[in-house]
Design an enzyme around this catalytic site. Structure first.
Site, short mmCIF file in Angstrom:
data_model
loop_
_atom_site.label_atom_id
_atom_site.label_comp_id
_atom_site.label_asym_id
_atom_site.label_seq_id
_atom_site.Cartn_x
_atom_site.Cartn_y
_atom_site.Cartn_z
N CYS A 2 0.84 -1.19 0.00
CA CYS A 2 0.00 0.00 0.00
C CYS A 2 0.89 1.25 0.00
CB CYS A 2 -0.95 0.08 1.18
SG CYS A 2 -2.01 -1.35 1.36
N ARG A 27 3.46 -0.61 -4.81
CA ARG A 27 3.20 -1.01 -3.43
C ARG A 27 1.83 -1.65 -3.24
NH1 ARG A 27 6.75 -0.15 0.62
NH2 ARG A 27 8.52 1.02 -0.10
N TRP A 73 -3.29 -2.62 -1.43
CA TRP A 73 -3.13 -4.07 -1.62
C TRP A 73 -3.99 -4.70 -0.54
CZ3 TRP A 73 -1.35 -8.27 1.24
CH2 TRP A 73 -1.05 -9.43 0.50
N ASN A 99 -1.54 2.38 6.08
CA ASN A 99 -0.80 1.17 5.69
C ASN A 99 -0.57 0.35 6.96
OD1 ASN A 99 -0.57 2.28 3.18
ND2 ASN A 99 1.64 2.65 3.28
N GLY A 100 -0.55 -0.95 6.83
CA GLY A 100 -0.33 -1.81 8.00
C GLY A 100 -1.61 -2.55 8.34
N GLU A 481 15.21 -19.77 -7.40
CA GLU A 481 15.01 -18.37 -7.77
C GLU A 481 14.47 -18.26 -9.20
OE1 GLU A 481 14.61 -15.53 -6.76
OE2 GLU A 481 15.07 -14.27 -8.48
N LYS A 485 10.92 -16.49 -10.11
CA LYS A 485 10.78 -15.34 -11.01
C LYS A 485 9.79 -15.68 -12.12
CE LYS A 485 12.48 -12.72 -9.64
NZ LYS A 485 13.30 -12.22 -8.58
N GLU A 488 6.16 -15.84 -10.75
CA GLU A 488 5.72 -14.54 -10.29
C GLU A 488 5.15 -13.67 -11.41
OE1 GLU A 488 8.14 -11.69 -7.18
OE2 GLU A 488 9.25 -12.91 -8.56
N HIS A 504 13.42 -39.55 -8.09
CA HIS A 504 12.73 -40.04 -6.88
C HIS A 504 11.25 -39.62 -6.87
CE1 HIS A 504 16.39 -41.63 -5.21
NE2 HIS A 504 16.99 -40.47 -5.38
N LYS A 602 5.13 -4.82 -4.01
CA LYS A 602 6.51 -4.66 -3.53
C LYS A 602 6.48 -4.45 -2.02
CE LYS A 602 10.84 -4.06 -5.07
NZ LYS A 602 11.47 -5.24 -5.68
C1 F6R Z 1 10.66 -11.89 -5.75
C2 F6R Z 1 10.52 -10.89 -4.73
C3 F6R Z 1 10.07 -11.29 -3.36
C4 F6R Z 1 11.00 -10.60 -2.35
C5 F6R Z 1 10.54 -10.88 -0.92
C6 F6R Z 1 11.45 -10.22 0.10
O1 F6R Z 1 11.10 -11.37 -6.96
O2 F6R Z 1 10.76 -9.75 -4.98
O3 F6R Z 1 10.08 -12.66 -3.18
O4 F6R Z 1 12.30 -11.06 -2.56
O5 F6R Z 1 9.23 -10.41 -0.73
O6 F6R Z 1 11.50 -8.84 -0.07
P1 F6R Z 1 12.64 -7.97 0.57
O7 F6R Z 1 13.91 -8.33 -0.10
O8 F6R Z 1 12.23 -6.54 0.34
O9 F6R Z 1 12.68 -8.32 2.03
#
Ligand code: F6R
Length: 607
Positions: A2, A27, A73, A99-100, A481, A485, A488, A504, A602
């Site tokens: 948010c 956000r 969000w 926010n929160g 990873e 990606k 996501e 397995h 984010k």
């Molecule tokens: C994946 C991604 C998320 C963050 C995770 C941690 O591309 O961006 O999985 O890596 O939410 O976020 P931070 O690094 O901000 O603690």
């Protein structure tokens, strides 16, 4: 998660707030709203959908030089017009954005309903508007204090009240809030990104702090008793253009291509060629402290957790200290044993991820030492840690982390090198790794230059409903990873497996419709990896192999992507870069909004 923006000054607030919200949309982007305080009181416009859709429906006459806005969000209640912020009380004289999470909102909602209040939304936030309106304090600060006394939870909060038209009152507990100083105009925001184009003179509120913001300036105080905290603004050294996507079609693309430069930034001044080591002054640990470390535990979430696994492997390999990574979101729930000679390392781009922050607090509450690998300077995790390594990746806006993740890996490499060199890592090996690290930014650039060659492969992967990413030992976190990606941003089911585990169980799923992306570097496991490729090939599973030019795949029918060779310990990051490009181009082929993937946002600031 948010975003909050507020403005008070000489201009009409709505356009300034809207522009700020577009900067914060990463956000949260399921609904948005604005409240403006003008000569006829407070007016709120809010709805489900994106900020640009909100600007299309704003009334032409929406005058008022004080305003607050929010991009959401959803946590409590779906993304609907009613649940969008700002939330108002029944009289419409109070509006809040938040926010929160208010943990006791269910009880407060019941109390308000019993008292005859009609609630207009499903949210936890709405209670704050009613609580402010019902306080009989005679100042807005007093009303906000009364409301905050009743709530338990986290908040970044901004409040407008029609009876106090000269001010916005903001408060912070667990969710960031910054006040920006202009010329007879002031800004508030949950993130610098919203206001850097207007001002770089800012004050960051601390938890437990409130501020009164008028067009002329601001004052700060404690929530509890409104006593002054006397905070002043400071000039931040920020390049506002770093927050723009420039000519790139998306932030993710820009951020991927920035990696050769941002990788240099995390290494700068930290490598010692003469002694084959690294210097990390921010750790605040001398050689004796570093030698006393018997174990390393890395804590992070999502991609930060996966790169933490890459980091743990590096530390164990170079420093010969047992090291592992754990999902920070699980850590505190298992009442972990905290050992005095373990070095805990919290890794986070945003420095705000609540699960990681709470894991750090768990470590520190039990007397452990926790250092941070954090990108955002002055963020909550950076402040909570005993010291650390800033990542210097610059602002990362795209939800999918790329350049910050690369710098996390490099941060771990520096830490592993320093830990190794105070132990048994030889100077020759230290120098070998220093030289390898110095070569990395150029090699990342080389891989990125081959972007166009990967587009066709990415498109073919995008057509699959389900795919595997496989790797072994150093390569397994890379596979995790890569799968992360891919899922996501392409919304395809992508599952990571250790190559050795395929036979397995999951081999049962391999068929011509299920591609596998395999990591096969030239190392001690190459031959065994190739064996697994044969098993997939024999079952007509399509294969994409990320490898080194020296690796001979023989008769295996695979599309290969070669990456430059470095020292084997540093391979993981070079193997990761093509996986970013594959995910990106698959998502682009599918027409997805790459910077704002569905259901995500984010910085995950809720538990
Ligand atoms: C994946 C991604 C998320 C963050 C995770 C941690 O591309 O961006 O999985 O890596 O939410 O976020 P931070 O690094 O901000 O603690």
């Amino acid at each position: 998660m948010c975003g909050i923006v507020g403005y008070i000054g000489r201009q009409d607030a709505a356009p300034v707030v809207l522009e700020g919200l577009t900067r914060l949309e990463h956000r949260g982007y399921d609904s948005a709203g604005v409240a403006v305080l003008g000569s006829r009181g407070i007016r709120v416009v809010k709805q489900a959908g994106r900020v640009r859709e909100l600007s299309d429906v704003l009334p032409k006459r929406f005058a008022g030089t004080t305003g607050i806005g929010h991009t959401r969000w959803a946590t409590h209640g779906p993304a609907t017009d009613a649940n969008a912020h700002p939330h108002a009380d029944e009289s419409g004289r109070v509006a809040v954005v938040h926010n929160g999470i208010i943990d006791n909102s269910a009880a407060l909602r019941a109390e308000l309903t019993d008292a005859g209040v009609t609630l207009a939304s499903d949210t936890d936030t709405e209670v704050l508007a009613h609580l402010v309106a019902r306080s009989d304090a005679d100042t807005l600060e007093g009303k906000v204090r009364d409301a905050l006394r009743a709530v338990v939870g986290t908040y970044g909060l901004a409040v407008l009240h029609a009876d106090f038209p000269d001010r916005i009152v903001v408060a912070r507990n667990g969710s960031p809030l910054v006040v920006g100083v202009g010329d007879k105009e002031m800004y508030v925001a949950s993130d610098l990104a919203a206001i850097v184009r207007h001002t770089t003179t800012v004050a960051m509120l601390d938890d437990g702090e409130m501020a009164t913001v008028t067009a002329a300036g601001f004052t700060t105080m404690r929530h509890t008793d409104l006593s002054s905290t006397g905070k002043t603004a400071t000039e931040m050294d920020i390049d506002a253009s770093a927050y723009d996507a420039g000519d790139h079609e998306s932030y993710m693309h820009k951020e991927m291509l920035e990696q050769p430069v941002t990788a240099q930034a995390v290494l700068r001044g930290r490598l010692d060629e003469r002694f084959g080591t690294a210097h990390l002054g921010g750790l605040d640990m001398d050689a004796r402290d570093l030698r006393a470390v018997r174990r390393v535990k890395i804590l992070g979430c999502g991609s930060a957790y996966y790169v933490g696994q890459m980091g743990a492997a590096l530390i164990e390999e170079l420093a010969r200290i047992p090291a592992d990574a754990e999902a920070a979101s699980e850590f505190r729930y298992r009442d972990p044993v905290i050992e005095p000679d373990t070095l805990y390392v919290a890794v986070s781009q945003s420095g705000e991820t609540i699960d990681t922050l709470l894991a750090v607090q768990e470590v520190r509450r039990k007397g452990g030492r926790c250092v941070g690998l954090v990108n955002v300077v002055g963020s909550a995790i950076a402040r909570e840690c005993d010291g650390g390594i800033y990542l210097h990746a610059g602002p990362e806006v795209a939800v999918a982390s790329t350049k910050a993740l690369t710098n996390m890996f490099l941060g771990f490499a520096l830490l592993a090198l320093q830990l190794g060199r105070v132990r048994d890592l030889s100077i020759a090996d230290g120098k070998r790794l220093v030289a390898g690290l110095e070569k990395l930014p150029g090699q990342i650039e080389e891989i990125l230059a081959g972007e166009d060659d990967l587009v066709a492969v990415a498109k073919s992967l995008a057509e699959a409903r389900s795919l595997f990413f496989i790797g072994r030992v150093r390569g397994f976190p890379v596979a995790r990873e890569g799968a992360q990606k891919f899922k996501e941003i392409s919304y395809r089911h992508a599952e990571a497996y250790q190559t050795s585990e395929l036979k397995h169980g999951p081999l049962a799923l391999i068929d011509p419709e299920v591609p596998t992306v395999a990591l096969v570097p030239r190392d001690e496991l190459t031959e065994r990896n190739i064996g697994a490729l044969h098993e997939i090939d024999a079952r007509q599973g399509p294969l994409v192999v990320i490898t080194h030019a020296e690796v001979d795949l023989g008769e295996i029918g695979a599309r290969r992507i070669d990456v430059p060779r470095n020292e084997p310990e540093l391979d993981p990051i070079l193997l990761t870069i093509p996986l970013q490009l594959l995910a990106y181009h698959a998502a682009q082929h599918l027409g997805h909004d790459i910077d704002k993937p569905r259901n995500l946002a984010k910085s995950v600031t809720v538990e």
